[in-house]
Design an enzyme around this catalytic site. Structure first.
Site, PDB file in Angstrom:
ATOM      1  N   GLY A 140      13.070  -1.439   1.016  1.00 35.26           N
ATOM      2  CA  GLY A 140      14.319  -1.317   0.251  1.00 35.26           C
ATOM      3  C   GLY A 140      14.483  -2.290  -0.898  1.00 35.26           C
ATOM      4  O   GLY A 140      15.563  -2.380  -1.468  1.00 35.26           O
TER       5      GLY A 140
ATOM      6  N   LYS B 167       0.688  -5.094   9.511  1.00 30.94           N
ATOM      7  CA  LYS B 167       1.874  -4.561   8.813  1.00 30.94           C
ATOM      8  C   LYS B 167       2.574  -3.567   9.732  1.00 30.94           C
ATOM      9  O   LYS B 167       1.996  -2.549  10.110  1.00 30.94           O
ATOM     10  CB  LYS B 167       1.446  -3.875   7.516  1.00 30.94           C
ATOM     11  CG  LYS B 167       2.567  -3.164   6.788  1.00 30.94           C
ATOM     12  CD  LYS B 167       2.092  -2.649   5.436  1.00 30.94           C
ATOM     13  CE  LYS B 167       3.113  -1.751   4.783  1.00 30.94           C
ATOM     14  NZ  LYS B 167       3.175  -0.416   5.419  1.00 30.94           N
TER      15      LYS B 167
ATOM     16  N   PRO C 165       0.824  -1.213   0.000  1.00 25.04           N
ATOM     17  CA  PRO C 165       0.000   0.000   0.000  1.00 25.04           C
ATOM     18  C   PRO C 165       0.858   1.264   0.000  1.00 25.04           C
ATOM     19  O   PRO C 165       1.752   1.406   0.825  1.00 25.04           O
ATOM     20  CB  PRO C 165      -0.772  -0.115   1.321  1.00 25.04           C
ATOM     21  CG  PRO C 165       0.102  -0.965   2.199  1.00 25.04           C
ATOM     22  CD  PRO C 165       0.887  -1.876   1.301  1.00 25.04           C
ATOM     23  N   THR C 166       0.608   2.151  -0.955  1.00 27.48           N
ATOM     24  CA  THR C 166       1.310   3.439  -0.967  1.00 27.48           C
ATOM     25  C   THR C 166       0.275   4.537  -1.195  1.00 27.48           C
ATOM     26  O   THR C 166      -0.553   4.431  -2.106  1.00 27.48           O
ATOM     27  CB  THR C 166       2.380   3.498  -2.093  1.00 27.48           C
ATOM     28  OG1 THR C 166       1.774   3.100  -3.323  1.00 27.48           O
ATOM     29  CG2 THR C 166       3.556   2.580  -1.792  1.00 27.48           C
TER      30      THR C 166
ATOM     31  N   GLN D  94      -5.851  -2.031   2.769  1.00 21.94           N
ATOM     32  CA  GLN D  94      -5.080  -1.567   3.939  1.00 21.94           C
ATOM     33  C   GLN D  94      -5.916  -0.563   4.712  1.00 21.94           C
ATOM     34  O   GLN D  94      -6.691   0.210   4.152  1.00 21.94           O
ATOM     35  CB  GLN D  94      -3.779  -0.904   3.452  1.00 21.94           C
ATOM     36  CG  GLN D  94      -2.892  -0.325   4.549  1.00 21.94           C
ATOM     37  CD  GLN D  94      -3.167   1.155   4.822  1.00 21.94           C
ATOM     38  OE1 GLN D  94      -3.874   1.810   4.073  1.00 21.94           O
ATOM     39  NE2 GLN D  94      -2.645   1.668   5.919  1.00 21.94           N
TER      40      GLN D  94
ATOM     41  N   HIS E 228       8.179   0.798   7.564  1.00 22.61           N
ATOM     42  CA  HIS E 228       7.404   1.794   6.799  1.00 22.61           C
ATOM     43  C   HIS E 228       8.318   2.561   5.826  1.00 22.61           C
ATOM     44  O   HIS E 228       8.220   3.779   5.682  1.00 22.61           O
ATOM     45  CB  HIS E 228       6.715   2.763   7.765  1.00 22.61           C
ATOM     46  CG  HIS E 228       5.406   3.308   7.242  1.00 22.61           C
ATOM     47  ND1 HIS E 228       4.190   3.039   7.813  1.00 22.61           N
ATOM     48  CD2 HIS E 228       5.131   4.126   6.189  1.00 22.61           C
ATOM     49  CE1 HIS E 228       3.232   3.668   7.154  1.00 22.61           C
ATOM     50  NE2 HIS E 228       3.778   4.337   6.156  1.00 22.61           N
TER      51      HIS E 228
ATOM     52  N   ARG F  46       8.841  13.886   9.103  1.00 23.49           N
ATOM     53  CA  ARG F  46       9.335  13.955   7.725  1.00 23.49           C
ATOM     54  C   ARG F  46       9.580  15.423   7.410  1.00 23.49           C
ATOM     55  O   ARG F  46       8.647  16.192   7.172  1.00 23.49           O
ATOM     56  CB  ARG F  46       8.312  13.336   6.785  1.00 23.49           C
ATOM     57  CG  ARG F  46       7.942  11.913   7.227  1.00 23.49           C
ATOM     58  CD  ARG F  46       6.776  11.360   6.487  1.00 23.49           C
ATOM     59  NE  ARG F  46       6.357  10.072   7.046  1.00 23.49           N
ATOM     60  CZ  ARG F  46       5.405   9.322   6.519  1.00 23.49           C
ATOM     61  NH1 ARG F  46       4.778   9.719   5.429  1.00 23.49           N
ATOM     62  NH2 ARG F  46       5.073   8.186   7.085  1.00 23.49           N
TER      63      ARG F  46
ATOM     64  N   ARG G 267      14.694  -3.353  -4.390  1.00 24.85           N
ATOM     65  CA  ARG G 267      14.796  -2.701  -5.708  1.00 24.85           C
ATOM     66  C   ARG G 267      15.312  -3.651  -6.791  1.00 24.85           C
ATOM     67  O   ARG G 267      15.406  -3.276  -7.943  1.00 24.85           O
ATOM     68  CB  ARG G 267      15.791  -1.525  -5.667  1.00 24.85           C
ATOM     69  CG  ARG G 267      15.507  -0.491  -4.640  1.00 24.85           C
ATOM     70  CD  ARG G 267      14.359   0.431  -5.050  1.00 24.85           C
ATOM     71  NE  ARG G 267      14.246   1.456  -4.069  1.00 24.85           N
ATOM     72  CZ  ARG G 267      13.601   1.329  -2.902  1.00 24.85           C
ATOM     73  NH1 ARG G 267      12.975   0.191  -2.627  1.00 24.85           N
ATOM     74  NH2 ARG G 267      13.564   2.318  -2.039  1.00 24.85           N
TER      75      ARG G 267
HETATM   76  C1  HOC Z   1      -3.510   8.670   7.635  1.00 26.75           C
HETATM   77  C2  HOC Z   1      -2.104   8.608   7.637  1.00 26.75           C
HETATM   78  O1  HOC Z   1       1.809   5.443   4.500  1.00 26.75           O
HETATM   79  C3  HOC Z   1       3.166   7.326   4.036  1.00 26.75           C
HETATM   80  C4  HOC Z   1       1.874   6.621   3.823  1.00 26.75           C
HETATM   81  C5  HOC Z   1       0.645   7.444   3.984  1.00 26.75           C
HETATM   82  C6  HOC Z   1       0.452   8.062   5.319  1.00 26.75           C
HETATM   83  C7  HOC Z   1      -0.951   8.614   5.438  1.00 26.75           C
HETATM   84  C8  HOC Z   1      -1.240   9.294   6.695  1.00 26.75           C
HETATM   85  O2  HOC Z   1       3.308   8.473   3.633  1.00 26.75           O
HETATM   86  O3  HOC Z   1       4.088   6.750   4.575  1.00 26.75           O
END
Ligand code: HOC
Length: 384
Positions: free
Chosen positions: A312, A255, A79-80, A129, A279, A166, A314
């Protein structure tokens, strides 16, 4: 042209040119110092192959069986989020690529096409997901809709009690829903992306989030993931897993498991599978890589639940190493996402073709014609 790409790295380079910086950074970035992000790649260089020789490899098999279904390769698309920012109807494009490669597709809960439509239009084996949001009723409604759509596997992400730090989000946006000037200019330098994604209705909208967001905030713009991260439930614990197990009759996968004890607890609660995951280095920076812990988890729970992992991958060689260490299958994240960003469905399809052919070549060169015969005797861990 994505057909010319010979490796996932080449698709990545094409993706970087095709989509604006803020989209590419969303795919590419990790949390904080990006230690886990880098380690996820480095870990593969510390495991070497020890090939056999003089074995007839003229016929080779890489298919696997997962939850009673045959899959054509030892991987699936994980899932992305926000694929709709990378290609028009990106979730359908990814699912269709998975269908043509004969592998499952895990649909993120933060998709821009409804789960029902992804199932109907792609013909893929779709898994759903979900995060645990504060609103449990919402989670139950996702499960009900998935069941009604014929989806057989629900994947609960367990590593996101709070959203990872991030820092590119803070750099790219002057306020949570506004790109800074540098990125606005960069968007104007990508007219093809503007037409593909924004024309004629503007930013795509989340399709499966119901009332989770206020109606004026459903478009996938700005630091959408960070905003959504605020609705994650930090109270997620084993009681929630038990609750979900009680309301979901299909296969349940967790997950984000990394520890043996947690994998054993999952078994005890009747969970069907786990995905070892950090993640993609986007949550807890400094977390070990899944390849570091795979052998101990396999030793503890193999045969009691399906053990998958991401992080990772690839190259086909990376995937073969994981299978040799006992994994049932690998989930792809950035590998197929780069393909999607480089060329929509054709790009994602190309990513899957590249990995399939690399897995096939590695099996041949290892003198192991059947993927089910792989084991740790084909590997040696190198000293750091
Ligand atoms: C509701 C949460 O898994 C990522 C994805 C999306 C996160 C969505 C936020 O950016 O790592």
């Amino acid at each position: 042209d994505v057909q010319r790409a010979q490796s996932i790295e080449e698709l990545r380079a094409m993706a970087r040119k095709r989509v604006p910086n803020f989209c590419f950074e969303y795919v590419e970035g990790g949390a904080e110092e990006e230690i886990s992000l880098r380690h996820n790649r480095e870990v593969f260089t510390r495991i070497g192959f020890l090939p056999r020789t003089l074995v007839d490899v003229s016929v080779r098999r890489q298919g696997r069986r997962l939850f009673g279904q045959d899959i054509a390769s030892p991987f699936l698309i994980g899932p992305t989020g926000f694929s709709g920012l990378l290609a028009r109807e990106g979730d359908v494009a990814m699912a269709s690529a998975a269908a043509s490669a004969g592998v499952p597709f895990v649909l993120t809960n933060v998709s821009t096409t409804s789960l029902e439509e992804v199932v109907r239009r792609s013909g893929a084996q779709v898994w759903q997901q979900v995060y645990l949001y504060r609103d449990r009723a919402f989670v139950a409604s996702v499960a009900q809709r998935a069941q009604a759509a014929g989806i057989g596997v629900l994947v609960l992400t367990t590593d996101s009690a709070v959203y990872g730090k991030r820092e590119w989000d803070a750099r790219n946006f002057s306020s949570p829903r506004r790109l800074d000037w540098r990125n606005k200019l960069d968007v104007l330098r990508h007219p093809r992306w503007l037409i593909d994604i924004l024309y004629p209705h503007g930013f795509p909208r989340f399709a499966n989030l119901g009332d989770l967001l206020p109606p004026d905030q459903t478009s996938v713009r700005g630091a959408a993931a960070a905003i959504l991260g605020q609705s994650l439930s930090a109270a997620l614990d084993w009681a929630d897993v038990q609750w979900l197990r009680g309301i979901w009759p299909g296969k349940l996968v967790l997950k984000g498991v990394m520890q043996v004890e947690d994998a054993q607890r999952a078994v005890a609660l009747g969970v069907d599978g786990i995905v070892l995951s950090n993640h993609g280095g986007r949550q807890l920076d400094g977390a070990l890589s899944t390849m570091d812990v795979l052998p101990e988890v396999v030793a503890a729970v193999k045969g009691q639940l399906t053990v998958m992992l991401d992080g990772g991958f690839r190259r086909g060689a990376d995937i073969v190493k994981a299978i040799a260490l006992g994994a049932d299958a690998v989930l792809l994240g950035r590998a197929t996402t780069y393909g999607l960003a480089a060329g929509g469905q054709a790009g994602a399809t190309r990513a899957l073709e590249i990995l399939r052919s690399e897995v096939d070549r590695v099996l041949a060169l290892l003198a192991c014609p059947d993927i089910d015969q792989l084991d740790a005797s084909y590997l040696r861990r190198l000293q750091a």
